[in-house]
Design a protein around this motif. Structure first.
Motif, PDB file in Angstrom:
ATOM      1  N   THR A  19       0.860  -1.073   0.137  1.00 48.05           N
ATOM      2  CA  THR A  19       0.028  -0.022  -0.053  1.00 48.05           C
ATOM      3  C   THR A  19       0.941   1.238  -0.067  1.00 48.05           C
ATOM      4  OG1 THR A  19      -0.178  -0.077   2.326  1.00 48.05           O
ATOM      5  CG2 THR A  19      -1.713  -1.172   1.150  1.00 48.05           C
ATOM      6  N   ASN A  61      -5.351  -0.254  -4.224  1.00 46.21           N
ATOM      7  CA  ASN A  61      -4.718   0.210  -3.016  1.00 46.21           C
ATOM      8  C   ASN A  61      -4.045   1.434  -2.810  1.00 46.21           C
ATOM      9  OD1 ASN A  61      -5.740  -2.019  -1.521  1.00 46.21           O
ATOM     10  ND2 ASN A  61      -4.130  -3.331  -2.183  1.00 46.21           N
ATOM     11  N   GLY A  65      -7.805   2.220  -1.539  1.00 49.05           N
ATOM     12  CA  GLY A  65      -8.252   0.913  -1.058  1.00 49.05           C
ATOM     13  C   GLY A  65      -9.767   0.860  -1.028  1.00 49.05           C
ATOM     14  N   SER A  70      -7.130  -1.931   2.638  1.00 47.59           N
ATOM     15  CA  SER A  70      -6.647  -2.428   1.871  1.00 47.59           C
ATOM     16  C   SER A  70      -7.334  -3.637   1.242  1.00 47.59           C
ATOM     17  CB  SER A  70      -5.008  -2.851   2.081  1.00 47.59           C
ATOM     18  OG  SER A  70      -5.117  -3.678   3.149  1.00 47.59           O
TER      19      SER A  70
END
Length: 402
Positions: A19, A61, A65, A70
Motif C-alpha cells: 500500500t 490500494n 483501497g 486495503s
C-alpha cells in the motif's frame, strides 16, 4: 469477516501489493478468495488472470483501497477441472463461509462453482466465463460482469453481415466442444438459421486434442471461405498450424481468448496470421483509450501487452471493490446477504472500465446489462491487434473479404 489463511485444493496464492498510505496499511485488511485455473491444460487463463488481479490491487490500494481499507485477493488453483472446482468451492462455501467469491474460471468450472454457490447462498462473481446458459438457470447468487455467448453470437453475425456485402460468404464452424465453445456456436447456428444462411460444415473437437488436422480438413473440403472458430490458445495454435500445413486460408472470425492471445505472433507464422485475416470477438483490446492505465502498468511488469485473460479479473477486482464499498458505506458488515444486495445496486459507468462495456449493472438474473463486444483483427504483419468492429468503437477498418 472470514479470513482465508489456509490453502485448499491446489495452489493458494495471496495477491496483496504494497500500500502507498500508512493509514491504509494500518486499517483492517479485506481478504476475498478467487478461483482460477493456474495449472493444467488451460493454465494460461488463470496465470494471466493472476497478473491482472495483481495490477488491479496495486491500483485499488494506491487509490485509497476499499473505503480506506486495503484489499487482498487469495487466489486458488482449480486446474480447470470441474471436480477440483467442486472441492475448492465446497471448502470455501461450506467450511470457510466466504462472504463472496471472485471467479476467474473457465465455463466448465464456473458451472460447478455457480451450483455450489447457489446451494451455499454465497455470491459468486464471475468475471471470466461467458456461458449464457448459467444465467438461464434461475440462480439468485450467481453474478456475471462478463459478456455472454449471446452477445458474442450477435457480434459474429453482425460482422458476417458486413462481409456479405463484399461477396459470397460460405461459413463453417470450428470449435472446442466444452460448454464455452459449443454454447456460443449453438447460438450462432440459431442466428444463421434465422437469416437463412447455410453452414457448410460444423467441426467440433476436444480441447485436449493435439492433432487438429481432421477437423480442419473437414472444414477445408466443405468449400468454406469464412471460418467461425471458438477456441483456447493451445488449440487455436494447433489449428492454425494445421491450416498452414493444408494451405487452407479462410477468413477467420475467432471467439474466445485463443485467437486474440497476445502470444499468437510468437507461436504461429505471422504472415499466415495475416493471410487468414485472423480476427477475434473480444471484451478487451489494448488499443482502447480507457484501458491505458492498465496496459502501461502491465507492460512495465511483464514486457508484453495484456491479454484478454489478464483484463477479465482486473475488471472483476473493480466490480468486487464496488460491491464491498457499497456495503461498507451503508454501514453494513461484509456478509453474503449484504454483498448480494450490494451487487444488485452497483452501477459502474463505462468510462471507468477497461472494456468496451457501456456500464456494469446487474439485472435480477445476475446478467450485466451493459456488456458488449468488439472485434479485433491482427494487422501490421500479424503483429498487432487493432479494433475494427463495431464501427462506433473501431480504430481501423476491417480487412476486406478476399
Amino acid at each position: 469477516m472470514n479470513k482465508f489463511l489456509q490453502a485448499v485444493v491446489g495452489l493458494g496464492v495471496a495477491i496483496a501489493p504494497l500500500t502507498s498510505s500508512p493509514a491504509l496499511a494500518q486499517a483492517e485488511e479485506i481478504v476475498i478468495p478467487a478461483i482460477a485455473a493456474m495449472s493444467g491444460p488451460v493454465a494460461v487463463t488463470g496465470q494471466d488472470a493472476q497478473k491482472g488481479i495483481a495490477v488491479a490491487l496495486e491500483h485499488i490500494n494506491a487509490d485509497g483501497g476499499v473505503a480506506g481499507r486495503s484489499l487482498k485477493i487469495q487466489l486458488y488453483d482449480t486446474q480447470g477441472n470441474p471436480g477440483v472446482v467442486r472441492q475448492v468451492m465446497e471448502r470455501l462455501t461450506r467450511l470457510e463461509r466466504a462472504p463472496i467469491i471472485l471467479g476467474c474460471e473457465i465455463s466448465a468450472g464456473t458451472s460447478a462453482a455457480a451450483q455450489f454457490a447457489e446451494q451455499a447462498r454465497v455470491p459468486y462473481l464471475n468475471s471470466s466465463a461467458v456461458s449464457a446458459e448459467l444465467l438461464e438457470r434461475g440462480y439468485k447468487w450467481y453474478f456475471s460482469d462478463q459478456i455472454t455467448a449471446d452477445s458474442e453470437a450477435s457480434t459474429v453475425v453482425s460482422f458476417l453481415d458486413h462481409l456479405m456485402t463484399q461477396g459470397d460468404v460460405v461459413p463453417a464452424l470450428l470449435y472446442e466442444d466444452s460448454p464455452r465453445g459449443a454454447g456460443t456456436i449453438e447460438r450462432i447456428e440459431v442466428l444463421l438459421e434465422e437469416r437463412g444462411i447455410e453452414i457448410a460444415a460444423s467441426a467440433p473437437y476436444s480441447r485436449s486434442d493435439r492433432n487438429l488436422l481432421p477437423p480442419v480438413k473437414r472444414v477445408q473440403t466443405s468449400g468454406a471461405n469464412v471460418v467461425i472458430w471458438a477456441g483456447y490458445t493451445e488449440d487455436v495454435v494447433t489449428g492454425l498450424q494445421a491450416m498452414q500445413q493444408l494451405d487452407f486460408k479462410p477468413y477467420i472470425i475467432g471467439i474466445g481468448g485463443g485467437p486474440g492471445d497476445v502470444r499468437i505472433p510468437q507461436l504461429v507464422d505471422r504472415d499466415f496470421i495475416e493471410d487468414v485475416n485472423l480476427s477475434t470477438v473480444d471484451y478487451f483490446n489494448p488499443d482502447m483509450d480507457r484501458a491505458q492505465r492498465f496496459v502501461k502498468a502491465y507492460e512495465e511488469k511483464h514486457g508484453i501487452v495484456p491479454s484478454s485473460y489478464a483484463s477479465m479479473c482486473y475488471r472483476g477486482a473493480y466490480t468486487l471493490k464496488a460491491a464491498l464499498e457499497e456495503t461498507l458505506e451503508a454501514g453494513q458488515d461484509l456478509t453474503d446477504e449484504n454483498l448480494r444486495a450490494a451487487l444488485l445496486e452497483i452501477d459502474i459507468p463505462g468510462k471507468e472500465l477497461i472494456s468496451p462495456f457501456s456500464r456494469i449493472k446487474f439485472d435480477e438474473h445476475g446478467r450485466n446489462v451493459g456488456s458488449q463486444n468488439l472485434i479485433a483483427q491482427w494487422k501490421e504483419g500479424g503483429t498487432k491487434k487493432v479494433t475494427v468492429w463495431p464501427p462506433e468503437v473501431a480504430v481501423e477498418e476491417p480487412n476486406p473479404l478476399n
